[in-house]
Scaffold this motif. Structure first.
Motif, short mmCIF file in Angstrom:
data_model
loop_
_atom_site.label_atom_id
_atom_site.label_comp_id
_atom_site.label_asym_id
_atom_site.label_seq_id
_atom_site.Cartn_x
_atom_site.Cartn_y
_atom_site.Cartn_z
N THR A 1 7.25 -25.78 -20.42
CA THR A 1 7.70 -27.14 -20.68
C THR A 1 9.20 -27.20 -20.92
N PHE A 2 9.80 -28.32 -20.52
CA PHE A 2 11.15 -28.65 -20.95
C PHE A 2 11.13 -28.76 -22.48
N THR A 3 12.23 -28.40 -23.11
CA THR A 3 12.35 -28.58 -24.54
C THR A 3 12.86 -29.99 -24.84
N ILE A 4 12.74 -30.37 -26.11
CA ILE A 4 13.19 -31.71 -26.51
C ILE A 4 14.68 -31.91 -26.21
N PRO A 5 15.57 -30.97 -26.55
CA PRO A 5 16.99 -31.20 -26.25
C PRO A 5 17.28 -31.35 -24.75
N GLN B 1 9.75 -27.22 -32.10
CA GLN B 1 10.84 -26.77 -32.95
C GLN B 1 11.92 -26.01 -32.18
N VAL B 2 11.72 -25.83 -30.88
CA VAL B 2 12.69 -25.08 -30.09
C VAL B 2 13.90 -25.97 -29.78
N ARG B 3 15.05 -25.55 -30.25
CA ARG B 3 16.28 -26.32 -30.06
C ARG B 3 17.39 -25.53 -29.37
#
Length: 250
Positions: free
Chosen positions: A184-188, A166-168
């Motif tokens: 970890t790298f985030t999704i964005p 959920q981290v954006r």
């Protein structure tokens, strides 16, 4: 799910490694030709290790290539579970990469959250320094992000149902598996890449792939579905894994 990207199915793991190597080398060379340097984020696990060993045999301008990690277990660099340690032995120790071109995730902090903040700050300095036209408030576009996928459909350290999904508003965050923290790298950040390459091998990936490539599924239960980069997306897999694809895709 949106676009599935480009899917290539190879006979075996060796084929996956060879094809991934060709894709990566081409993209690194293109980045150097266009921007003067190349950036690549690496994954852990057993599948990419022979890839790193092969990349170490390439005749590339190593002084222009910068290595990052898409995720890291929160263990010392010399720990057997360290992704950095694996890459160092398979690749870094075999070529003339300058030390300043190697950007491992820090795992020496007492608090993983502090480590995530520091690594993001370091990355912002790097991209501000080398890419003056890309302010640090924007998502940086790495040239290549190499990913794997677990049999639970996680990628990097983005595990099903975890807060990291959920981290954006951050580049780096803390993931966790079975109570063990990871960076970890985030999704964005992943989705800002110019090229994302998934390497998959083994029949144990079949069930996850069925959900990842389904028209409808819960992204938070199958996190690899979140990966939809602004650049190109490649799925390089062997025949054993590909049996999990929907029939229209295999």
């Amino acid at each position: 799910m949106g676009t599935a990207g480009r899917i290539e199915i190879l006979p075996d793991v060796a084929g996956v490694v060879t094809r991934s190597r060709a894709l990566i080398v081409e993209r690194l060379q293109t980045a150097i030709a266009e921007r003067g340097i190349a950036t690549i984020a690496l994954s852990g696990g057993s599948t990419p290790q022979p890839l790193y060993e092969q990349l170490a045999t390439e005749n590339l301008p190593w002084e222009k290539i910068h290595l990052f990690w898409g995720d890291e277990r929160y263990v010392p660099y010399d720990h057997p579970d360290s992704n950095y340690r694996m890459v160092k032995r398979a690749w870094i120790d075999r070529v003339g990469l300058p030390s300043e071109n190697i950007h491992p995730m820090p795992t020496q902090f007492a608090d993983p959250a502090s480590a995530a903040i520091q690594h993001e700050a370091d990355l912002r300095i790097f991209f501000t320094t080398y890419f003056a036209d890309s302010p640090p408030t924007e998502w940086p576009a790495l040239d290549v992000i190499l990913l794997g996928m677990g049999d639970d459909a996680h990628t990097a350290s983005l595990f099903p149902g975890t807060a990291a999904l959920q981290v954006r508003d951050r580049w780096i965050t803390v993931g966790e598996k079975s109570g063990q923290p990871r960076l970890t790298f985030t999704i964005p950040l992943i989705n800002a890449a110019r090229s994302v390459i998934f390497m998959l091998a083994g029949a144990n990936k079949q069930a996850a792939l069925q959900h990842v490539f389904a028209l409808e599924a819960d992204d938070f239960l199958y996190p690899s579905r979140f990966i939809q980069p602004q650049g190109e997306l490649w799925w390089i897999m062997d025949q054993a894994a590909a049996q999990g694809l929907p029939e229209t895709m295999a």
